[in-house]
Design a protein around this motif. Structure first.
Motif, short mmCIF file in Angstrom:
data_model
loop_
_atom_site.label_atom_id
_atom_site.label_comp_id
_atom_site.label_asym_id
_atom_site.label_seq_id
_atom_site.Cartn_x
_atom_site.Cartn_y
_atom_site.Cartn_z
N MET A 1 0.77 -1.30 -0.05
CA MET A 1 -0.09 0.12 0.12
C MET A 1 0.74 1.19 -0.12
O MET A 1 0.25 2.37 0.08
CB MET A 1 -0.98 0.16 1.47
N ARG B 1 -5.44 6.79 1.09
CA ARG B 1 -5.22 5.56 0.28
C ARG B 1 -5.90 4.26 1.15
O ARG B 1 -6.43 3.56 0.71
CB ARG B 1 -3.70 5.45 0.10
N TYR B 2 -5.74 4.42 2.52
CA TYR B 2 -6.29 3.40 3.37
C TYR B 2 -7.73 3.50 3.31
O TYR B 2 -8.48 2.50 3.30
CB TYR B 2 -5.86 3.46 4.81
N ILE C 1 -1.86 11.67 2.19
CA ILE C 1 -2.22 10.81 1.08
C ILE C 1 -2.25 9.32 1.53
O ILE C 1 -2.96 8.72 0.96
CB ILE C 1 -1.15 11.06 0.13
N ARG C 2 -1.22 8.90 2.46
CA ARG C 2 -1.35 7.53 2.70
C ARG C 2 -2.90 7.05 3.67
O ARG C 2 -3.24 6.07 3.54
CB ARG C 2 -0.19 7.27 3.63
N ASP D 1 5.71 8.44 -1.89
CA ASP D 1 5.43 8.91 -0.66
C ASP D 1 6.81 9.42 0.17
O ASP D 1 6.71 10.23 0.76
CB ASP D 1 5.08 7.44 0.09
N SER E 1 -6.65 3.66 -6.64
CA SER E 1 -5.66 4.42 -5.79
C SER E 1 -4.55 3.53 -5.04
O SER E 1 -3.83 3.90 -4.42
CB SER E 1 -6.49 5.17 -4.78
N ILE E 2 -4.82 2.33 -5.40
CA ILE E 2 -3.89 1.10 -4.81
C ILE E 2 -2.76 1.09 -5.45
O ILE E 2 -2.88 0.77 -6.90
CB ILE E 2 -4.63 -0.36 -4.72
N PRO E 3 -1.61 1.40 -4.95
CA PRO E 3 -0.26 1.41 -5.73
C PRO E 3 0.18 0.35 -6.58
O PRO E 3 0.53 0.04 -7.61
CB PRO E 3 0.77 1.83 -4.80
#
Length: 538
Positions: free
Chosen positions: A308, A328-329, A324-325, A313, A436-438
């Motif tokens: 993730m 993302r979660y 942003i992290r 980052d 949005s999942i890397p």
């Protein structure tokens, strides 16, 4: 009766002739045999091995006009220009001083003198000695021409491999706004050089091996001595050495053999095309597996939180990266649970929706002939079909088809009364959240789990969603990657290593490496480097 016995005797003789080899033919050498000192035997055996191979070149010539020799290479894999200039030309050149000399009995006791003379004449940096037919096959298959000489039971391979390869460019699936733009390519030699360029210490080790009985694919295990735990290195070597397969065409072939739980939808090995990503994991004590023929490099062990995290980052401000992290979660939870929550609320829990919104949703669903579960499944399946179509079609029309298809099909489905407008919006928001999942393979796992979660929500409501979430979390807690818990450092809780999971601390505050397995090198940087203008220069 005598005629019949004669026929039987003739048939037996014919069978014996078919089963027994001809007296004039010698059994061909196997690839494991040593080379012969007779050049003609070597050429005959190699021609039988490479029968019907028009691209294998056998170039016969004389060394200094006296010694018979043959040059073997595969057209298209070797640098022919360098081969002519640095190998054939100096070897075929006749020296006036040496032509007058006659061979003496002392030459038989000085086998190495002729070898050293050949090595001096060839102006190539890397020359290896080959002893068996297997060595010859491996070398010319790698693009390195082989020289075989009469009356010598060994040959020489010269490092003159050359084939077309892709230019180094930014990976399309891992683009960044700020950060390095170089990515791996399909050549393992170039990829190793890119890693050496990032990590210039001799502690970076590369242990190469071959996998695939037919493809003979080069595989390299990369790690940093003193940073990676020796137990982890030994485990990686053991899992790689256990692989017995006829061909390895991509790193995913190896991934399926070395992961801990092959039936889990979640990836337990991270893959990346970015040089900086692989270098950062090596500096944290992980091991990397490079495979020839693919730009995707494997990293082990891997945790859920590693999947993730994006490389960018660490190239932005710490507060922005942390925000942003967290987003993302949130998007990860939405991509898994949003359609299920919508179906559960509409089917079983109307009291959770405000009255005004419930009236509007009921009015939108009035002409829909399907229940909310069937409606959600239809839209999710159609959305996944459009996404796959956009990926498989050519780039020029893939994006247009996916966007136009979503707009046209969604609008037409709403006007036809097949699906409601709120359901289209929910599915669209879910799709955007999944983007949005890397890591693409982690997003695929959540996309697959979305369907059983929908069925549970349509059958049991919020209770089904809770049971599904408990099952997923339990499964994640049982997963391991090379012995490391999948939810580490959250479960088991390691507060010291939590500083790079839910947030991204400033560089000067991240002084220690994560503790993966066994002993490790704790110190990453010197403490006390927080910027302080009052200190001045010291």
């Amino acid at each position: 009766m005598l005629r019949r016995l004669g026929r039987i005797k003739k048939i037996g003789q014919l069978k014996q002739e078919k089963q027994s080899p001809q007296n004039n033919q010698q059994p061909s050498k196997t690839p494991d045999d040593n080379l012969s000192s007779d050049l003609n035997i070597n050429i005959t055996n190699l021609r039988s091995i490479y029968d019907n191979c028009s691209d294998v070149v056998f170039r016969s010539f004389l060394i200094e006009g006296k010694e018979k020799a043959v040059l073997l290479y595969i057209d298209g894999l070797s640098n022919v220009e360098e081969l002519n200039d640095n190998v054939l030309t100096p070897l075929m050149k006749v020296s006036g001083k040496e032509t007058s000399k006659q061979p003496t009995e002392q030459d038989a006791n000085q086998q190495s003198s002729f070898t050293s003379k050949i090595e001096k004449k060839i102006s190539v940096a890397n020359i290896k000695e080959v002893q068996t037919y297997t060595d010859v096959i491996n070398q010319i298959s790698s693009g390195n021409p082989v020289i075989l000489i009469d009356q010598e039971n060994h040959g020489f391979s010269v490092a003159l491999a050359k084939w077309e390869k892709r230019a180094i460019e930014e990976p399309a699936a891992e683009s960044v706004i700020r950060g390095p733009r170089e990515g791996f390519i399909e050549s393992i030699g170039v990829n190793i050089a890119l890693l050496r360029r990032k990590i210039r210490s001799p502690k970076l080790k590369m242990e190469e091996m071959e996998l695939g009985s037919l493809t003979k694919t080069s595989v390299a295990l990369a790690y940093i001595v003193g940073v990676a735990d020796q137990t982890l290195i030994d485990e990686a070597k053991s899992r790689l050495n256990r692989i017995d397969i006829d061909g390895v065409l991509e790193s995913e072939y190896i991934e399926e053999f070395i992961e801990d739980n092959p039936y889990s939808p979640f990836p337990q090995i991270l893959n990346s095309e970015r040089v900086d990503v692989i270098s950062s994991y090596l500096l944290e004590g992980h091991v990397a597996i490079l495979v020839d023929g693919t730009p995707f490099v494997l990293v082990a062990p891997t945790t859920f939180y590693s999947l993730m995290q994006a490389s960018e980052d660490y190239y932005q401000r710490p507060l922005l990266s942390t925000a942003i992290r967290w987003l993302r979660y949130l998007f990860i939870v939405m991509s898994l649970l949003l359609p299920s929550l919508y179906v559960a609320v509409l089917t079983y829990h109307h009291e959770m929706v405000p009255t005004t919104l419930l009236i509007n949703m009921a009015a939108a669903r009035e002409p829909i002939p399907f229940p909310a579960l069937i409606e959600a499944l239809l839209m999710e399946i159609m959305f996944e079909a459009l996404r796959e179509a956009g990926l498989r079609l050519p780039k020029q029309i893939g994006a247009a088809v996916s966007i136009v298809g979503a707009l046209v099909i969604g609008q037409a489905a709403v006007e036809a009364g097949i699906v409601s407008a709120p359901m289209v919006m929910v599915v669209a928001v879910t799709g955007i959240a999944s983007f949005s999942i890397p890591r693409y393979n982690a997003g695929m796992a959540l996309r697959m789990l979305r369907f059983p979660m929908l069925i549970l929500a349509g059958s049991l409501g919020l209770l089904g969603i809770i049971l599904g979430v408990i099952a997923i979390v339990t499964h994640l807690c049982t997963l391991r990657s090379f012995g490391v818990p999948y939810l580490y450092p959250m479960a088991p809780m390691k507060a010291r290593d939590m500083k790079d999971v839910m947030m991204r601390l400033p560089r000067w505050a991240n002084t220690s490496r994560p503790h993966l397995t066994g002993d490790y090198n704790k110190q990453r940087e010197a403490p006390g480097q927080k910027p302080d203008p009052t200190k001045g220069g010291e």
